[in-house]
Write a protein that holds these residues in place. Structure first.
Motif, short mmCIF file in Angstrom:
data_model
loop_
_atom_site.label_atom_id
_atom_site.label_comp_id
_atom_site.label_asym_id
_atom_site.label_seq_id
_atom_site.Cartn_x
_atom_site.Cartn_y
_atom_site.Cartn_z
N TRP A 187 -70.24 -78.64 -3.79
CA TRP A 187 -69.81 -78.72 -5.25
C TRP A 187 -68.27 -78.25 -5.33
O TRP A 187 -67.71 -78.85 -6.32
N THR A 188 -67.89 -77.47 -4.54
CA THR A 188 -66.39 -77.15 -4.58
C THR A 188 -65.40 -78.17 -4.34
O THR A 188 -64.62 -78.73 -4.83
N ASN A 189 -66.04 -79.01 -3.09
CA ASN A 189 -65.27 -80.38 -3.05
C ASN A 189 -65.41 -81.51 -4.15
O ASN A 189 -64.39 -81.98 -4.13
N TYR A 190 -66.58 -81.49 -4.49
CA TYR A 190 -66.71 -82.56 -5.74
C TYR A 190 -65.66 -82.26 -6.92
O TYR A 190 -65.05 -82.85 -7.29
N VAL A 191 -65.61 -80.83 -7.40
CA VAL A 191 -64.96 -80.37 -8.40
C VAL A 191 -63.40 -80.64 -7.96
O VAL A 191 -62.64 -81.19 -8.91
N PHE A 192 -62.86 -80.19 -6.95
CA PHE A 192 -61.77 -80.27 -6.41
C PHE A 192 -61.25 -81.65 -6.35
O PHE A 192 -60.23 -82.23 -6.98
N LEU A 193 -62.01 -82.66 -5.74
CA LEU A 193 -61.80 -84.28 -5.79
C LEU A 193 -61.54 -84.81 -6.81
O LEU A 193 -60.82 -85.69 -7.29
N GLY A 194 -62.71 -84.26 -8.07
CA GLY A 194 -62.79 -84.91 -9.19
C GLY A 194 -61.66 -84.82 -9.99
O GLY A 194 -61.36 -85.52 -10.67
N GLY A 195 -61.17 -83.28 -10.01
CA GLY A 195 -60.02 -83.11 -10.65
C GLY A 195 -58.93 -83.93 -10.11
O GLY A 195 -57.98 -84.27 -10.81
N ALA A 196 -58.54 -83.94 -8.87
CA ALA A 196 -57.70 -84.72 -8.35
C ALA A 196 -57.67 -86.18 -8.59
O ALA A 196 -56.61 -86.67 -9.18
N ALA A 197 -58.89 -86.69 -8.73
CA ALA A 197 -58.82 -88.02 -9.25
C ALA A 197 -58.54 -88.29 -10.52
O ALA A 197 -58.02 -89.31 -11.14
N LEU A 198 -58.95 -87.20 -11.38
CA LEU A 198 -58.80 -87.36 -12.79
C LEU A 198 -57.21 -87.19 -13.07
O LEU A 198 -56.66 -87.86 -13.98
N LEU A 199 -56.46 -86.38 -12.37
CA LEU A 199 -54.98 -86.02 -12.42
C LEU A 199 -54.31 -87.39 -12.10
O LEU A 199 -53.29 -87.80 -12.93
N CYS A 200 -54.87 -88.24 -11.24
CA CYS A 200 -54.29 -89.67 -10.83
C CYS A 200 -54.73 -90.60 -12.01
O CYS A 200 -53.84 -91.60 -12.26
N LEU A 201 -55.78 -90.52 -12.58
CA LEU A 201 -56.17 -91.49 -13.23
C LEU A 201 -55.82 -91.37 -14.87
O LEU A 201 -55.38 -92.48 -15.39
#
Length: 295
Positions: free
Chosen positions: A14-28
């Motif tokens: 879940w930590t990975n999901y939140v971190f990668l989701g946040g990184a993807a959101l920052l790019c999107l």
């Protein structure tokens, strides 16, 4: 103990999901903002009212960029450049990487030729000598001026030869025992096994050719010979209101600004690559993990 391990694993996931989701959101989010600006009126974009949704929706910026006679010509030039450049780059990369991937007992002068290419990464003649060479060869104002100066991407050669070195040598030895020559081994064994790496390099090459604009500005004297990126750059920099003669064109000019036109330029330039990437995504993911540990 098993429960603690399971809980720790879920927490890690879940930590990975939140971190990668946040990184993807920052790019999107920046891309969504730029897209919204490109569809907004110039007054709203200039005032800073546009966030993630267009304000006073309009296609004026896209119409301004697309309704120019040079656009189709420059689009076709870019397509020709990508097709011709990708073919030349990939062919030369394969033909150079294959012999350089051999051991010294198989190719005695391998190190000499390898250093011959590596030196070109460290030292360059510079812009003026390259321009003089292109001019003396009579390549100015031709498609060859856009593809021949960078015909051998040395970095791609290094990536591919390292991948070919990791291929099972037993396959090559078996092929040679059966009477196959180097050409047969190259096209029937080495190249098919290197499909993930080749797809990754092909994506890099296509993106590089498609996004390049500076060489078109230097080597092309006629606007109809500009690649798409050079044309779009000139649209933003050299926009001249005196060229707008009709009432519709004057109305279009009043609805656009540098900000909205640049935003439209970004998506016009990125659209072909965005359409190409899904078809190469599978091979691209395999290509970027080629150096991982395998059991």
């Amino acid at each position: 103990m098993i429960y603690k391990n399971a809980f720790g694993r879920r927490a890690f996931d879940w930590t990975n999901y939140v971190f990668l989701g946040g990184a993807a959101l920052l790019c999107l989010l920046p891309l969504i903002h730029v897209l919204a600006v490109s569809f907004s009126a110039s007054s709203a974009a200039t005032a800073g009212f546009v966030k993630l949704w267009p304000v006073d929706f309009t296609l004026a910026s896209y119409k301004y960029a697309l309704n120019k006679p040079q656009f189709i010509d420059s689009f076709l030039v870019s397509l020709e450049r990508v097709a011709l450049g990708a073919f030349i780059n990939m062919t030369l990369t394969v033909l150079i990487a294959y012999p350089l991937s051999k051991e010294r007992r198989q190719f005695r002068w391998r190190s000499v030729y390898a250093w011959f290419f590596v030196v070109t990464i460290l030292f360059s003649g510079g812009l003026i000598p390259v321009f003089m060479v292109v001019k003396q060869l009579g390549l100015l104002d031709s498609i060859w001026a856009l593809v021949l100066p960078g015909a051998v991407p040395v970095f791609n050669v290094i990536l591919l030869l390292n991948f070919m070195r990791s291929q099972p040598k037993e396959l090559y030895e078996a092929a040679f025992v059966d009477g196959a020559g180097h050409w047969s081994v190259l096209w029937r064994i080495a190249v098919p096994l290197a499909k993930p790496a080749l797809a990754t390099l092909l994506l890099f090459i296509c993106v590089g050719h498609w996004n390049s604009w500076f060489d078109g500005l230097i080597y092309m004297n006629k606007p109809e010979h500009f690649p798409l990126q050079t044309y779009l750059q000139s649209v933003v920099i050299n926009r001249d209101p005196s060229l707008m003669t009709t009432t519709e064109e004057l109305k279009t000019l009043s609805q656009i600004s540098d900000q909205t036109t640049k935003a439209a330029q970004i998506f016009l330039a990125a659209l072909p690559i965005l359409l190409l990437y899904p078809f190469l995504q599978k091979h691209f993911i395999q290509g970027i993990t080629l150096g991982s540990v395998k059991e």
